[in-house]
Structures are given as structure tokens and as C-alpha cells.
Design a protein around this motif. Structure first.
Motif, PDB file in Angstrom:
ATOM      1  N   LEU A   1      30.084  43.352  41.185  1.00  0.00           N
ATOM      2  CA  LEU A   1      30.103  44.815  41.363  1.00  0.00           C
ATOM      3  C   LEU A   1      30.575  45.206  42.763  1.00  0.00           C
ATOM      4  O   LEU A   1      31.029  46.335  42.976  1.00  0.00           O
ATOM      5  CB  LEU A   1      28.703  45.385  41.097  1.00  0.00           C
ATOM      6  CG  LEU A   1      28.241  45.344  39.636  1.00  0.00           C
ATOM      7  CD1 LEU A   1      26.756  45.695  39.528  1.00  0.00           C
ATOM      8  CD2 LEU A   1      29.056  46.310  38.785  1.00  0.00           C
ATOM      9  N   ARG A   2      30.465  44.271  43.698  1.00  0.00           N
ATOM     10  CA  ARG A   2      30.884  44.567  45.076  1.00  0.00           C
ATOM     11  C   ARG A   2      32.310  44.097  45.367  1.00  0.00           C
ATOM     12  O   ARG A   2      32.783  44.215  46.502  1.00  0.00           O
ATOM     13  CB  ARG A   2      29.906  43.909  46.059  1.00  0.00           C
ATOM     14  CG  ARG A   2      28.593  44.658  46.154  1.00  0.00           C
ATOM     15  CD  ARG A   2      27.627  43.987  47.094  1.00  0.00           C
ATOM     16  NE  ARG A   2      26.446  44.819  47.332  1.00  0.00           N
ATOM     17  CZ  ARG A   2      25.294  44.370  47.784  1.00  0.00           C
ATOM     18  NH1 ARG A   2      25.149  43.078  48.069  1.00  0.00           N
ATOM     19  NH2 ARG A   2      24.279  45.171  47.981  1.00  0.00           N
ATOM     20  N   LEU A   3      32.996  43.562  44.379  1.00  0.00           N
ATOM     21  CA  LEU A   3      34.367  43.121  44.601  1.00  0.00           C
ATOM     22  C   LEU A   3      35.233  44.307  44.995  1.00  0.00           C
ATOM     23  O   LEU A   3      35.049  45.425  44.504  1.00  0.00           O
ATOM     24  CB  LEU A   3      34.942  42.499  43.324  1.00  0.00           C
ATOM     25  CG  LEU A   3      34.450  41.104  42.942  1.00  0.00           C
ATOM     26  CD1 LEU A   3      34.976  40.733  41.553  1.00  0.00           C
ATOM     27  CD2 LEU A   3      34.918  40.072  43.972  1.00  0.00           C
ATOM     28  N   GLY A   4      36.203  44.059  45.838  1.00  0.00           N
ATOM     29  CA  GLY A   4      37.139  45.103  46.234  1.00  0.00           C
ATOM     30  C   GLY A   4      38.063  45.472  45.083  1.00  0.00           C
ATOM     31  O   GLY A   4      38.202  44.718  44.110  1.00  0.00           O
ATOM     32  N   ASP A   5      38.697  46.635  45.219  1.00  0.00           N
ATOM     33  CA  ASP A   5      39.589  47.103  44.159  1.00  0.00           C
ATOM     34  C   ASP A   5      40.697  46.095  43.853  1.00  0.00           C
ATOM     35  O   ASP A   5      41.181  46.027  42.723  1.00  0.00           O
ATOM     36  CB  ASP A   5      40.219  48.442  44.554  1.00  0.00           C
ATOM     37  CG  ASP A   5      39.222  49.592  44.433  1.00  0.00           C
ATOM     38  OD1 ASP A   5      38.097  49.364  43.933  1.00  0.00           O
ATOM     39  OD2 ASP A   5      39.570  50.717  44.853  1.00  0.00           O
ATOM     40  N   ASP A   6      41.108  45.332  44.867  1.00  0.00           N
ATOM     41  CA  ASP A   6      42.201  44.374  44.647  1.00  0.00           C
ATOM     42  C   ASP A   6      41.771  43.199  43.762  1.00  0.00           C
ATOM     43  O   ASP A   6      42.605  42.398  43.351  1.00  0.00           O
ATOM     44  CB  ASP A   6      42.758  43.871  45.984  1.00  0.00           C
ATOM     45  CG  ASP A   6      41.666  43.369  46.916  1.00  0.00           C
ATOM     46  OD1 ASP A   6      40.509  43.783  46.755  1.00  0.00           O
ATOM     47  OD2 ASP A   6      41.981  42.557  47.811  1.00  0.00           O
ATOM     48  N   HIS A   7      40.476  43.087  43.476  1.00  0.00           N
ATOM     49  CA  HIS A   7      40.004  41.994  42.609  1.00  0.00           C
ATOM     50  C   HIS A   7      39.600  42.472  41.208  1.00  0.00           C
ATOM     51  O   HIS A   7      39.178  41.657  40.387  1.00  0.00           O
ATOM     52  CB  HIS A   7      38.800  41.292  43.253  1.00  0.00           C
ATOM     53  CG  HIS A   7      39.137  40.541  44.504  1.00  0.00           C
ATOM     54  ND1 HIS A   7      39.906  39.390  44.497  1.00  0.00           N
ATOM     55  CD2 HIS A   7      38.835  40.786  45.797  1.00  0.00           C
ATOM     56  CE1 HIS A   7      40.045  38.950  45.737  1.00  0.00           C
ATOM     57  NE2 HIS A   7      39.410  39.784  46.547  1.00  0.00           N
ATOM     58  N   VAL A   8      39.718  43.775  40.979  1.00  0.00           N
ATOM     59  CA  VAL A   8      39.244  44.303  39.693  1.00  0.00           C
ATOM     60  C   VAL A   8      40.062  43.751  38.530  1.00  0.00           C
ATOM     61  O   VAL A   8      39.513  43.363  37.491  1.00  0.00           O
ATOM     62  CB  VAL A   8      39.258  45.848  39.699  1.00  0.00           C
ATOM     63  CG1 VAL A   8      38.980  46.399  38.303  1.00  0.00           C
ATOM     64  CG2 VAL A   8      38.200  46.370  40.672  1.00  0.00           C
ATOM     65  N   ASP A   9      41.364  43.679  38.690  1.00  0.00           N
ATOM     66  CA  ASP A   9      42.197  43.161  37.592  1.00  0.00           C
ATOM     67  C   ASP A   9      41.818  41.725  37.245  1.00  0.00           C
ATOM     68  O   ASP A   9      41.747  41.359  36.068  1.00  0.00           O
ATOM     69  CB  ASP A   9      43.686  43.234  37.959  1.00  0.00           C
ATOM     70  CG  ASP A   9      44.220  44.662  37.901  1.00  0.00           C
ATOM     71  OD1 ASP A   9      43.504  45.531  37.354  1.00  0.00           O
ATOM     72  OD2 ASP A   9      45.329  44.909  38.414  1.00  0.00           O
ATOM     73  N   ALA A  10      41.562  40.919  38.266  1.00  0.00           N
ATOM     74  CA  ALA A  10      41.182  39.520  38.017  1.00  0.00           C
ATOM     75  C   ALA A  10      39.828  39.447  37.307  1.00  0.00           C
ATOM     76  O   ALA A  10      39.627  38.616  36.412  1.00  0.00           O
ATOM     77  CB  ALA A  10      41.131  38.753  39.336  1.00  0.00           C
TER      78      ALA A  10
END
Lengths: 63, 329
Positions: B26-35
Motif C-alpha cells: 500500500l505504500r509503494l510509489g505510483d511508479d510501482h503500481v503497474d508492477a
């Protein structure tokens, strides 16, 4: 084509908020996922029944 | 990196993320959402398969609820635009028929109550019998807090699944509802399982909870191990205490979907209310390839949803077959 005055005579209330249609802004009344909630003729809350593929909205007073 | 751990733990071994691990997602940055979404989709395909369970819902008793769930326009305690109405049995059967026509296998009868009284039980008794006689569809119910006797009767009526949402994390529940407790809800869920009905238990994201509380809710779902988790996003309703809360941003919603799938690898994870507002068309597609494997089609209880055909077209375009009735029995 009916005039604004004619439209307000037929539907003097906002169907989204129930307040008089002519005297307040209604740009934010009712979103894309909302049904009418107030009778545009008398301003009372409508009896709304939402079904999976439609809905009915009925005023308990107006025909 | 949490997604590497999740790939080995969840995808390979089928062990859901725990609370602390879910919080990391849940704390991942937006750049990791796709992954995260890609991994969640792999997990769903591996442990649930490509099929999508389709459900329709209808309110049999709308408004006038004595409870004070702060998100709900059906509470009689708030000045909302919702007027109390009851659905007659012929209209209920027609609603089930409309739902079945979309290819749905589930039809859920919902009432805005603390728990069913005898009048409502009689209505449900008659309604379930009428639907069963006329429509080929599984009937589920959502009638609030049950007594044992009521639960036994619903199971005997053939109610296939019972929905009772925890709504939010235990630590946040008191900020959302004050007229009953999280524990009362938990007890009904345990009763439902004990009586042999499938357990459906969801929540609403975006009610002022922290990310840690979202992770807590996921962990509480995992502890319950429900058959289905409907995931709602708050649609702030006029007149309710939560009317002025902001809708969940789309990226947060997608991150939450991925995180919940990684915490619940085998559960039916259903797109429910609020997705139109929070995610729109593009987000709905991303969610379907990000861990979701069930949808509510058509309208909700007090708001309108997408045209069912739009969802069915989306599933077809993604080569995701609709689960057949024979596979749900």
C-alpha cells in the motif's frame, strides 16, 4: 421549444436536491450515478426503487 | 523489494501477504503500481483462474435504517434524499430475471436494517421461494446481524451465500458506526460459516482510514477467510457524515486492489460500489487485470452503475469468461 419560464412552471423544484429550481444553483445536484430524488413538481422526496437494470421514481402525491 | 517477496510467497506458494507486508504494498510509489497490478493478476489467474463471477444486487427494503453507518444514505438518522420503500415480490423476481439475463450466477437480496424482523423474514421467505421457482440463479442475502434461528432458516431456504461487511478495520470501526460493534458483525460472519452458507464479507475504502488500517482490514479478511470480498470505494452521499470526504484517487484504489489480492490469493475479489466514481472506464479495465475476478453488474442499492453490457463487453475483450452457474454449485 419551451421557454425557461415555462420549464420552471412545469418543474419548479430541482429533482436532485428538492430546492426551488429558480433561486439556487444546481450544478452539483445529482451526479452521473444518481437517480432523481425529489419531485420536480412539488419538491417532495420521491419513492425510488433501483433495480439491477433500471429504476422507478414515484411521487406519493403528484400523479 | 516487497513485490519480489510476494512473487515467491503468494504466486508460487499461495500464501497471502500478512498485515505488515500488505502495508508495504500500500505504500509503494505510483511508479510501482503497474508492477503490483501485474503480479496481482498473475496471482488471481494462478489461484482463482480466468473466470469472472457476475452478480446483481437489489434492495428489498430501502432506507429508514436505525443504524448510523456514516457512509450510508439509507440511515434514518441522517437527512438524506433517500425515502423508505419496500420492493414487492413480483418486482423482486423480475429483478432476479434481469440479473440472470446478463449471465450472472449470483443475485443478492439486500435490506437496510440492523437485523431482520419477522416482517422482513416473511418477505425474504416468500421472495427466495419465488425466485427459486422462476429463475436459475444462486440467491444470496444481506440482511444485517442474524440470530441463530434466522441463520438456520436462511440456510434451509437455500440461501447460497450471506453478505455482511466488516466495512473497515476494527481499529477504525468506531469512527464509522456507533450503533453496533465490529464484534457483532464478526459473530454473524462466524455463524454464517457454521451454518454452511458461503461467507461474503467486504469493506469500503476511503472512509478516513489510514494505509495501516487498510492493511489491518486485509489481514482481518484473511483471518476470516471469506469466500468473497466485495471491495467498495466510498461514493460520498449527500446528507451523510461522510458527504464531504474526497473520493479515493484512482492510483490509490488500484494499489489497494493489488494489495488485497496479494493478501487474499484465493478469494473471490469483487468490484463493488464506487468504482465508477473512483476508477472510471480505464480504471475498471486496470482493476480487472489487477486482481479482481468478480463484478457487480448494473445498478447498486441507491445509485446507478454501469450498463451491464459494458462490463460484459470488457470481460469479452479481456478473454475472461463469465463463471457458469454449474460451476458455482
Amino acid at each position: 421549444m419551451i421557454t425557461e419560464a415555462q420549464r420552471l412552471a412545469l418543474a419548479p423544484y430541482c429533482d436532485g436536491c428538492g430546492r426551488p429550481a429558480a433561486v439556487v444553483a444546481h450544478a452539483h445536484c445529482g451526479g452521473a450515478t444518481d437517480t432523481p430524488r425529489y419531485c420536480a413538481r412539488c419538491g417532495r422526496k420521491l419513492a425510488v426503487q433501483i433495480l439491477p437494470t433500471g429504476y422507478t421514481a414515484r411521487c406519493v402525491r403528484c400523479p | 523489494m516487497i513485490l519480489d517477496i510476494a512473487r515467491e510467497q503468494v504466486l508460487e506458494r499461495g500464501v497471502g501477504l500478512d498485515e505488515a507486508q500488505t502495508l508495504e504494498v500500500l505504500r509503494l510509489g505510483d511508479d510501482h503500481v503497474d508492477a503490483a497490478l501485474e503480479l496481482a493478476h498473475e496471482v488471481r489467474m494462478r489461484w482463482c483462474g480466468p473466470e469472472v463471477e457476475v452478480e446483481g444486487i437489489v434492495s428489498i427494503k430501502t432506507g429508514g435504517c436505525p443504524e448510523d453507518c456514516h457512509f450510508c444514505s439509507q440511515s434514518g438518522r441522517f437527512e438524506t434524499p433517500v425515502r423508505a420503500v419496500r420492493l414487492d415480490i413480483p418486482s423482486l423476481v423480475e429483478a432476479a430475471r434481469q440479473t440472470a439475463a446478463t449471465g450472472a450466477t449470483e443475485f443478492c437480496i439486500v435490506a437496510a436494517v440492523r437485523g431482520p424482523d419477522e416482517r422482513l423474514m416473511a418477505q425474504v421467505r416468500e421472495g427466495v421461494a419465488a425466485i427459486t421457482a422462476a429463475v436459475e440463479i444462486n440467491v444470496a442475502c444481506s440482511l444485517g446481524i442474524l440470530t441463530r434461528e434466522q441463520g438456520v432458516e436462511l440456510a434451509e431456504l437455500g440461501v447460497h451465500r450471506y453478505n455482511h461487511n466488516l466495512e473497515t478495520a476494527r481499529s477504525h470501526f468506531g469512527h464509522v458506526v456507533t450503533t453496533h460493534t465490529w464484534e457483532e458483525r464478526w459473530e454473524t460472519l462466524q455463524l454464517v460459516r457454521e451454518l454452511g452458507m458461503e461467507v461474503c464479507c467486504g469493506g469500503i475504502i476511503g472512509m478516513g482510514e489510514t494505509l495501516a488500517q487498510r492493511a489491518e482490514l486485509a489481514a482481518q479478511f484473511a483471518a476470516l477467510d471469506p469466500d468473497e470480498v466485495p471491495l467498495n470505494f466510498l461514493d460520498p452521499r449527500p446528507g451523510t457524515p461522510f458527504a464531504d470526504l474526497e473520493p479515493v484517487p484512482a492510483q490509490d484504489a488500484l494499489r489497494t486492489i493489488a494489495a488485497f489480492r496479494l493478501a487474499l490469493p484465493r478469494t473471490i475479489l469483487r468490484f463493488a460500489g464506487g468504482r465508477e466514481l473512483t476508477l472510471g472506464d480505464l480504471g475498471a479495465r486496470q482493476g480487472m487485470v489487477g486482481g479482481i475476478n468478480a463484478v457487480i453488474v448494473g445498478n447498486y442499492l441507491t445509485t446507478l452503475g454501469r450498463d451491464p453490457q459494458e462490463d460484459l463487453d470488457l470481460l469479452a475483450s479481456l478473454s475472461m469468461p463469465v463463471k457458469e452457474l454449474s460451476k458455482t454449485l
